[in-house]
Design a protein around this motif. Structure first.
Motif, mmCIF file in Angstrom:
data_model
loop_
_atom_site.group_PDB
_atom_site.id
_atom_site.type_symbol
_atom_site.label_atom_id
_atom_site.label_comp_id
_atom_site.label_asym_id
_atom_site.label_seq_id
_atom_site.Cartn_x
_atom_site.Cartn_y
_atom_site.Cartn_z
ATOM 1 N N SER A 1 2.401 -75.699 -76.421
ATOM 2 C CA SER A 1 1.451 -75.214 -75.092
ATOM 3 C C SER A 1 0.082 -75.261 -75.260
ATOM 4 O O SER A 1 -0.963 -76.009 -74.057
ATOM 5 N N ILE A 2 -0.867 -74.794 -76.564
ATOM 6 C CA ILE A 2 -2.208 -74.371 -75.813
ATOM 7 C C ILE A 2 -2.675 -75.868 -76.931
ATOM 8 O O ILE A 2 -3.619 -76.275 -75.685
ATOM 9 N N THR A 3 -1.705 -76.622 -77.316
ATOM 10 C CA THR A 3 -2.630 -78.142 -76.820
ATOM 11 C C THR A 3 -2.343 -78.802 -75.891
ATOM 12 O O THR A 3 -3.788 -79.410 -74.683
ATOM 13 N N ASN B 1 -0.906 -79.323 -66.967
ATOM 14 C CA ASN B 1 -0.524 -77.226 -67.017
ATOM 15 C C ASN B 1 1.059 -77.111 -66.707
ATOM 16 O O ASN B 1 1.873 -76.173 -67.406
ATOM 17 N N LEU B 2 2.128 -77.817 -66.213
ATOM 18 C CA LEU B 2 3.610 -77.972 -65.985
ATOM 19 C C LEU B 2 3.914 -77.696 -67.451
ATOM 20 O O LEU B 2 4.862 -76.708 -67.464
ATOM 21 N N MET B 3 3.341 -78.827 -68.419
ATOM 22 C CA MET B 3 4.021 -78.758 -69.639
ATOM 23 C C MET B 3 3.791 -77.653 -70.131
ATOM 24 O O MET B 3 4.747 -77.603 -71.114
ATOM 25 N N THR C 1 -6.287 -79.332 -70.907
ATOM 26 C CA THR C 1 -7.226 -79.354 -69.074
ATOM 27 C C THR C 1 -8.895 -79.834 -68.866
ATOM 28 O O THR C 1 -9.009 -79.082 -68.166
ATOM 29 N N LEU C 2 -9.377 -79.057 -70.188
ATOM 30 C CA LEU C 2 -10.693 -78.230 -70.220
ATOM 31 C C LEU C 2 -11.058 -79.012 -69.631
ATOM 32 O O LEU C 2 -12.351 -78.466 -68.676
#
Length: 799
Positions: A705-707, A690-692, A712-713
């Motif tokens: 960012s999308i990757t 999430n932080l990345m 995380t999903l």
């Protein structure tokens, strides 16, 4: 309700135990009571009243909290109860407590002090807010003027011109905002509040304009006739201004119809009923025909499916016996129906901080309960006594209701009297005495209600009433206090926290969905469900109504379960068991508590990686073992974990210093270590991703960012479930980034663009499905998602 599993549904401990909040009396004060028991009549002043300093130490001229009163009395009574047998029923306990003159003396003094310091309406404050409203109105800041006129109405004493003037002025602001229906409502209310007769022509003239704007010629003509009667009445209009009024009438009658700015206030319940099918069970009030209420000794009363139930089917649609707002100063909720107020609420004319969505709710509340609740609002009692307020409101509602079925459903809820300690029972008993004295001394409740007709005769089962003879005032107060104690105990085990989902903002200003607890209510039929830490229902609230839906398919004869405390996905088994045993007096034996694969479910998400099977390696009762392969031979090392945590913390410093590239470099090292030593669904890995993702957003690297967010999903689904609020938040963040990328990317023929477009559509559809199921199509969350979908449709058309 289950006989052995008594419960409090989906709520938080502090709501129901606020009344026994552990405020420690000082060591000195305890020592003082012990040392002074043999002394008599040392006194000092408490709100100009003489108080026995030995019995009531610590009371001073400043306002005293109710919890402090309980603390003082509890200490004295606990010493007296040591040698006494625990009472068998409410009336027995109350008989003893009423016989203690110290209790009555201190409670009377406390209530008198509250009454002396009550908050009243203020003509000066009302005039101040009216002036501020007029200033904003003259500056054409009509929305701001409405806010001040509402505050003026809230502070204006009943039967004063300021009250009706505030509502009338608010109607003028609404008119200039083209909100003609709302304007007409305020005009009608202002007239009912005795708006000055010599000025009423202004309101009728404004009403004519509204009707003409709305294209309602017949209503405009009818209002014009009333206006004509007024201007030809010398008691209303002087001849000097009559000609001016007639001139204005001629001007407004040529008004053309137009479209008004409508502030939506359509009932959410009507929207719900238009979307669902619900056939009520004739033998089970407010429950669906697809479920039944059963009883067996082992389970007590419980609920079962009488046929196959599909996921999403409505099981309960229930209005509470009563509810109270958690925040007594809430200005955005109607205190009678719990719907969200518009910006033009109707205030109680007697007390502050009591608002309704319309005049109808105001009238219903006053006749049903608020006429006796209102003085307590002025005395600010309800902020102090927690669930005692709801118990009082239940009593008042039961007194005035004509629905005997609902009345008796309430009476039949179990109290757990025999399972509570004498200390807890005593404190609740004292609270019941305080509420009874309040009703007797500060309201006309006992004078206007025949207790036999209003309460006793409504009971189907008269066992509770056998102990009482209500011929004298003392006996009547004993009866009401016993009933109040009964309601308090029933509410502890059965009340529900009423929630509303809100789109809030995180510190980084990204949207986050949370459910706020806005009220506490009692739903008798839904209370029949037994507990499971893995329930097969979900609950949502439509204003004050509870809607219970099947969260998955349910087989015929399968039991319907609610969750009273924390879901197994949120709390460890050990902690859940302690909470349920302490608060609800049963040991949970649901599948989530007994199945081996779920016993340490939460521990998985802070686990190390098993070096043999890559499963979850946990420290279980000082024994290192893998929850998947069962291996116990590995050594648990925390060195790598500590290293990754230090790197993660260092990243936060670099971000604060404005060095995102450096932060990203060391965060990648952190993720590499975590992937090597942590279980794949460990929440630390999710936090790092999430932080990345946020850093990539700040750098404009949308695809990266999308990757990160996509990765995380799966962990979030595993931990919290596929319909969870946590997943909604993550999908919301992800689709925000996707939409930004799709809007900014110039090369719409690139494979990455096409792939992102398809995935975004998929994520938004999933978001819509979850939001519709959990929150309803009328919710702000759902509407926000629909806006996103519309934006996505525009992007798709361009593509």
């Amino acid at each position: 309700m289950g006989f052995f599993q008594k419960k409090c549904k989906k709520t938080h401990y502090y709501i129901f135990y606020k009344i026994i909040k552990d405020i420690r009396i000082s060591t000195f004060l305890i020592h003082y009571i012990n040392s002074c028991d043999h002394l008599v009549h040392r006194s000092y002043t408490f709100s100009n009243k003489v108080v026995d300093k030995v019995l009531f130490p610590g009371i001073c001229k400043s306002k005293m909290e109710w919890q402090k009163v309980l603390e003082i009395l509890r200490y004295k009574l606990n010493k007296m109860f040591i040698s006494k047998k625990k009472p068998d029923r409410e009336s027995e306990l109350l008989c003893y407590l009423w016989s203690d003159q110290n209790i009555k003396k201190l409670v009377h003094l406390w209530l008198e002090d509250r009454y002396d310091k009550r908050k009243s309406k203020s003509i000066i404050k009302a005039q101040t807010f009216k002036t501020m409203g007029n200033k904003e109105f003259q500056a054409k800041n009509y929305i701001k003027s409405i806010e001040f006129y509402t505050k003026c109405a809230l502070h204006a004493p009943a039967n004063t011109c300021e009250l009706s003037l505030a509502i009338a002025n608010r109607s003028a602001s609404l008119f200039y905002l083209d909100r003609y229906d709302d304007c007409l409502k305020d005009i009608e209310l202002a007239i009912k509040l005795n708006y000055p007769k010599q000025l009423r022509y202004k309101l009728y003239l404004r009403a004519v304009q509204c009707y003409l704007k709305l294209g309602k010629q017949h209503l405009a003509d009818e209002t014009l006739r009333k206006l004509q009667e007024i201007i030809y009445n010398p008691d209303y209009v002087t001849p000097s201004i009559k000609d001016n009024i007639e001139k204005k009438i001629n001007e407004v009658t040529v008004t053309q119809p137009c479209v008004q700015n409508v502030v939506q206030n359509t009932s959410n319940l009507l929207k719900l009923k238009s979307e669902i099918r619900f056939e009520e069970n004739v033998n089970f009030p407010h429950a669906s025909a697809i479920i039944d209420r059963k009883y067996i000794k082992e389970l007590g009363r419980h609920v079962v499916a009488n046929r196959f139930i599909k996921k999403g089917d409505i099981l309960f649609l229930e209005k509470p016996v009563s509810f109270v707002l958690v925040n007594a100063d809430a200005y955005n909720l109607c205190q009678n129906c719990n719907c969200s107020n518009t910006d033009i609420p109707v205030p109680c004319t007697m007390c502050l901080n009591t608002l309704y969505c319309n005049e109808n709710c105001s009238n219903k509340a006053w006749s049903s309960y608020h006429c006796w609740e209102c003085p307590g609002s002025q005395m600010e009692l309800w902020k102090e006594i927690g669930i005692g307020h709801l118990a009082l409101k239940v009593l008042l509602t039961c007194t005035t209701t004509m629905d005997k079925i609902k009345f008796n459903e309430m009476q039949n809820l179990v109290t757990n009297f025999d399972k509570l300690s004498i200390g807890v029972l005593t404190e609740f008993g004292i609270a019941a005495i305080m509420l009874t004295i309040y009703l007797f001394e500060y309201t006309n409740y006992f004078k206007t209600n025949d207790l036999e007709d209003c309460l006793m005769k409504k009971f189907y089962n008269q066992s509770f009433n056998f102990d009482f003879n209500i011929l004298t005032d003392d006996n009547k107060q004993l009866y009401i206090s016993s009933l109040l104690l009964r309601y308090i105990l029933q509410l502890i085990g059965n009340a529900h926290a009423i929630t509303k989902p809100n789109a809030l903002l995180r510190k980084d200003d990204s949207p986050m969905v949370e459910e706020d607890i806005v009220a506490t209510g009692i739903y008798c039929s839904a209370s029949m469900m037994n507990h499971s830490c893995d329930p097969n229902i979900i609950t949502m609230f439509v204003d004050q109504y509870m809607v219970v839906r099947a969260s998955r398919d349910i087989l015929k004869n399968e039991e319907i379960f609610n969750c009273y405390g924390t879901h197994y996905r949120q709390m460890t088994t050990e902690n859940r068991q302690k909470m349920l045993k302490s608060q609800y007096h049963f040991i949970c034996k649901c599948k989530a508590c007994t199945l081996p694969n779920l016993q340490y479910f939460v521990e998985r998400f802070s686990a190390m990686k098993c070096q043999k099977c890559s499963g979850a390696l946990c420290d279980i009762k000082n024994s290192i073992q893998c929850l998947d392969c069962g291996d116990k031979s590995q050594i648990y090392s925390s060195v790598e974990i500590e290293q990754s945590k230090q790197i993660f913390e260092a990243t936060q410093v670099l971000i604060d210093e404005g060095k995102p590239e450096k932060a990203l470099d060391i965060l990648k090292k952190c993720l590499h270590i975590q992937n090597a030593v942590l279980y794949k669904y460990n929440e630390d890995i999710t936090d790092t991703l999430n932080l990345m993702g946020k850093i990539y957003i700040a750098m404009g690297c949308w695809l990266d960012s999308i990757t990160c967010l996509e990765n995380t999903l799966l962990p979030i689904r595993k931990r919290f479930g596929s319909s969870s609020m946590e997943l909604v938040n993550q999908l919301n963040d992800l689709t925000d980034v996707c939409l930004i990328y799709l809007e900014k990317e110039l090369d719409i023929t690139a494979d990455a663009y096409k792939c992102t477009l398809q995935r975004t559509l998929m994520y938004l559809n999933e978001l819509e499905e979850i939001a519709s199921f959990n929150y309803g199509s009328w919710s702000t969350i759902y509407k926000d998602i629909k806006v996103k979908q519309e934006k996505m449709n525009l992007i798709s058309q361009i593509f």
